[in-house]
Design an enzyme around this catalytic site. Structure first.
Site, short mmCIF file in Angstrom:
data_model
loop_
_atom_site.label_atom_id
_atom_site.label_comp_id
_atom_site.label_asym_id
_atom_site.label_seq_id
_atom_site.Cartn_x
_atom_site.Cartn_y
_atom_site.Cartn_z
N ASN A 13 8.45 -6.14 -5.98
CA ASN A 13 7.65 -6.31 -7.20
C ASN A 13 8.48 -5.88 -8.41
O ASN A 13 9.63 -5.46 -8.26
CB ASN A 13 6.34 -5.50 -7.09
CG ASN A 13 6.62 -4.04 -6.81
OD1 ASN A 13 7.22 -3.35 -7.64
ND2 ASN A 13 6.22 -3.55 -5.64
N ASP A 39 2.33 -3.51 -0.11
CA ASP A 39 1.23 -3.34 0.84
C ASP A 39 1.53 -4.04 2.17
O ASP A 39 1.01 -3.63 3.20
CB ASP A 39 -0.06 -3.90 0.24
CG ASP A 39 -0.53 -3.05 -0.94
OD1 ASP A 39 -0.45 -1.81 -0.83
OD2 ASP A 39 -0.93 -3.62 -1.97
N PHE A 63 -1.37 6.38 -8.83
CA PHE A 63 -1.30 5.45 -9.95
C PHE A 63 -2.04 4.19 -9.53
O PHE A 63 -2.01 3.81 -8.36
CB PHE A 63 0.16 5.10 -10.28
CG PHE A 63 0.79 6.06 -11.25
CD1 PHE A 63 1.04 7.38 -10.90
CD2 PHE A 63 1.14 5.63 -12.53
CE1 PHE A 63 1.62 8.26 -11.79
CE2 PHE A 63 1.73 6.52 -13.43
CZ PHE A 63 1.97 7.83 -13.06
N LYS A 71 20.88 -14.80 8.24
CA LYS A 71 20.24 -15.50 7.13
C LYS A 71 19.54 -16.77 7.63
O LYS A 71 20.15 -17.57 8.36
CB LYS A 71 21.32 -15.88 6.09
CG LYS A 71 20.75 -16.53 4.87
CD LYS A 71 21.84 -16.97 3.92
CE LYS A 71 21.26 -17.88 2.86
NZ LYS A 71 22.28 -18.57 2.10
N LYS A 113 -9.25 7.47 -1.55
CA LYS A 113 -8.00 8.11 -1.13
C LYS A 113 -8.05 9.63 -1.30
O LYS A 113 -7.06 10.31 -1.08
CB LYS A 113 -6.83 7.52 -1.92
CG LYS A 113 -6.65 6.01 -1.70
CD LYS A 113 -5.32 5.50 -2.23
CE LYS A 113 -5.25 3.99 -2.09
NZ LYS A 113 -3.91 3.43 -2.27
N LYS A 157 -10.53 3.94 -5.90
CA LYS A 157 -9.32 4.51 -5.25
C LYS A 157 -9.35 6.02 -5.26
O LYS A 157 -8.94 6.68 -4.29
CB LYS A 157 -8.06 4.03 -5.98
CG LYS A 157 -7.60 2.67 -5.49
CD LYS A 157 -6.43 2.16 -6.26
CE LYS A 157 -6.42 0.64 -6.14
NZ LYS A 157 -5.46 0.00 -7.01
O1 C5P Z 1 -4.44 0.80 -3.41
P1 C5P Z 1 -3.30 0.70 -4.34
O2 C5P Z 1 -2.06 0.22 -3.67
O3 C5P Z 1 -3.55 -0.07 -5.58
O4 C5P Z 1 -3.06 2.21 -4.83
C1 C5P Z 1 -2.01 2.55 -5.64
C2 C5P Z 1 -1.57 3.94 -5.33
O5 C5P Z 1 -1.37 4.07 -3.91
C3 C5P Z 1 -0.22 4.28 -5.97
O6 C5P Z 1 -0.24 5.63 -6.31
C4 C5P Z 1 0.77 3.95 -4.85
O7 C5P Z 1 1.96 4.74 -4.97
C5 C5P Z 1 -0.01 4.32 -3.61
N1 C5P Z 1 0.32 3.52 -2.42
C6 C5P Z 1 0.83 4.12 -1.30
N2 C5P Z 1 1.13 3.39 -0.18
C7 C5P Z 1 0.89 2.05 -0.16
C8 C5P Z 1 0.34 1.43 -1.29
C9 C5P Z 1 0.07 2.19 -2.41
O8 C5P Z 1 1.05 5.33 -1.31
N3 C5P Z 1 1.19 1.37 0.93
#
Ligand code: C5P
Length: 405
Positions: A208, A277, A321, A287, A339, A335
């Site tokens: 990203n 994700d 974040f 390749k 979380k 979130k």
């Molecule tokens: O659910 P989302 O991905 O939008 O949440 C964002 C937060 O979760 C950020 O703080 C990011 O660093 C963390 N995150 C994580 N592991 C992932 C995805 C996001 O720790 N696989």
């Protein structure tokens, strides 16, 4: 950190003196009022006029200059300083201060000041390694003077080795904690930053636009407040900040392993990284050719690191974040609860001056106690400073017993 601070920049007589001009520019741009003090020998390498033009202040060169003495006074300079930075610091200057000599304006200022003093040595390798110089450095460190290490590289005298003055940006970064409050002293803060890369084959990956700028700014701000900082960084084009343990990772799985290991010694975890994700279900060893396809990708979910920390947290302070393009309030609040976070920093990454790979950010803090704070558009350093101040407040509200880990 430097805004409206009085900085004395001491320049002694080494070839690296020219780099002090670039350092001065950085300090002035950051809002510091800089007074340059030069030794006699430094004036052989660079003129006072250069520093006077860049600082907008008269340059101080002489202990017995009657006009300077009336206007400023050598003790006045030492008294008013919030920070004394000596760059470059020669073996001669370090030796004089270590021996208690104050025979010119610079050594007198160093001797007379109560402000923190940072020496940035630059000299020939053999001079730096000379036990006399090392003993002088150790003696001054014991007395509470601060030192940067000279860096390895090609020296102006033709030698290869340790002795080069660090880059002005690194000196600027290293000196910041000397101006900060130490309200996170004794605390360990783990920060994640940047994107992750999920490889499809040896030359392709999913990722990203995260640049890491926000996370790096947070790491520096925590360090400036006296915390020991561990930075777990995805692949970014930023140099590692000074005096921060930086662990480089590529994938979400690697970030997961590093964070779970190091969070054990942290009081606070701030997850500014944009973790992928999903990752490809299979990574090809060679390749993939155009003719081989694939026309669709199979993805599997990565571990949600923040969620795992949240579900297992005891007295860890946890900050997430949320980069969103819509429904910020609902998404951020969801979130925060799901979380099990103490704070979430939410921003709309579809805005021009916020989010990925820009210098500014526009964020909103959502706290576990239900409070919401809207911050105006700020530089990422300013957002980071506001976040750390918010954390200091939250830590003050937590029951005692957090620091005894
Ligand atoms: O659910 P989302 O991905 O939008 O949440 C964002 C937060 O979760 C950020 O703080 C990011 O660093 C963390 N995150 C994580 N592991 C992932 C995805 C996001 O720790 N696989």
């Amino acid at each position: 950190m430097y805004a409206e601070k009085q900085v004395v920049l001491g320049v002694s007589g080494g070839i690296a003196a020219y780099k002090a001009a670039a350092l001065l520019r950085l300090l002035v741009r950051a809002g510091a009022d800089v007074h340059v003090v030069m030794t006699q020998n430094a004036q052989e390498f660079i003129t006072p006029l250069t520093f006077q033009t860049l600082s907008g202040n008269p340059v101080h060169t002489n202990l017995f200059n009657l006009i300077q003495e009336r206007e400023i006074g050598h003790i006045g300079l030492a008294d008013r300083a919030d920070l004394v930075l000596i760059a470059p610091a020669t073996a001669n200057l370090i030796g004089k201060v270590a021996s208690g000599l104050a025979d010119d304006l610079l050594t007198t200022t160093i001797m007379a000041t109560k402000a923190p003093v940072l020496f940035v040595p630059a000299m020939n390798t053999n001079m730096w390694e000379n036990p006399v110089c090392q003993q002088n450095r150790a003696k001054l460190s014991d007395y509470g003077y601060h030192f940067m290490q000279p860096v390895h590289g090609e020296l102006a005298c033709g030698w290869q080795g340790q002795g080069k003055m660090p880059e002005p940006e690194d000196i600027f970064d290293c000196a910041q904690p000397l101006l900060g409050t130490q309200d996170l002293g004794g605390k360990t803060v783990l920060v994640t930053a940047g994107p992750t890369r999920e490889e499809l084959d040896p030359v392709r990956f999913l990722s990203n636009y995260s640049s890491g700028k926000m996370g790096y700014a947070v790491a520096r701000a925590a360090r400036n407040h006296g915390a020991k900082v561990i930075l777990v960084s995805g692949p970014v084009h930023l140099t590692a900040p000074q005096n921060i343990e930086t662990i480089r990772v590529q994938t979400a799985n690697e970030m997961h392993a590093a964070v779970i290991t190091h969070a054990k010694r942290a009081d606070v975890v701030i997850k500014a990284a944009a973790v992928a994700d999903y990752r490809p279900a299979n990574r090809a060893d060679l390749k993939t050719k155009k003719s081989q396809g694939p026309t669709s990708l199979n993805l599997v979910q990565n571990p949600d690191i923040l969620d795992e920390l949240g579900q297992n947290k005891q007295d860890l302070l946890l900050v997430g974040f949320a980069a969103e393009t819509n429904d910020i309030r609902q998404n951020a609040k969801a979130k925060l609860t799901q979380k099990n976070l103490d704070l979430i920093v939410a921003n709309d990454v579809s805005l021009d001056d916020a989010g990925f790979d820009v210098e500014t950010n526009i964020v909103r803090f959502f706290s576990a106690d239900g409070t919401i704070e809207d911050l105006p558009k700020m530089s990422k350093d300013e957002v980071a400073e506001a976040l750390i101040k918010k954390l200091v407040t939250l830590m003050g509200q937590k029951p005692e017993g957090r620091s005894g880990r």
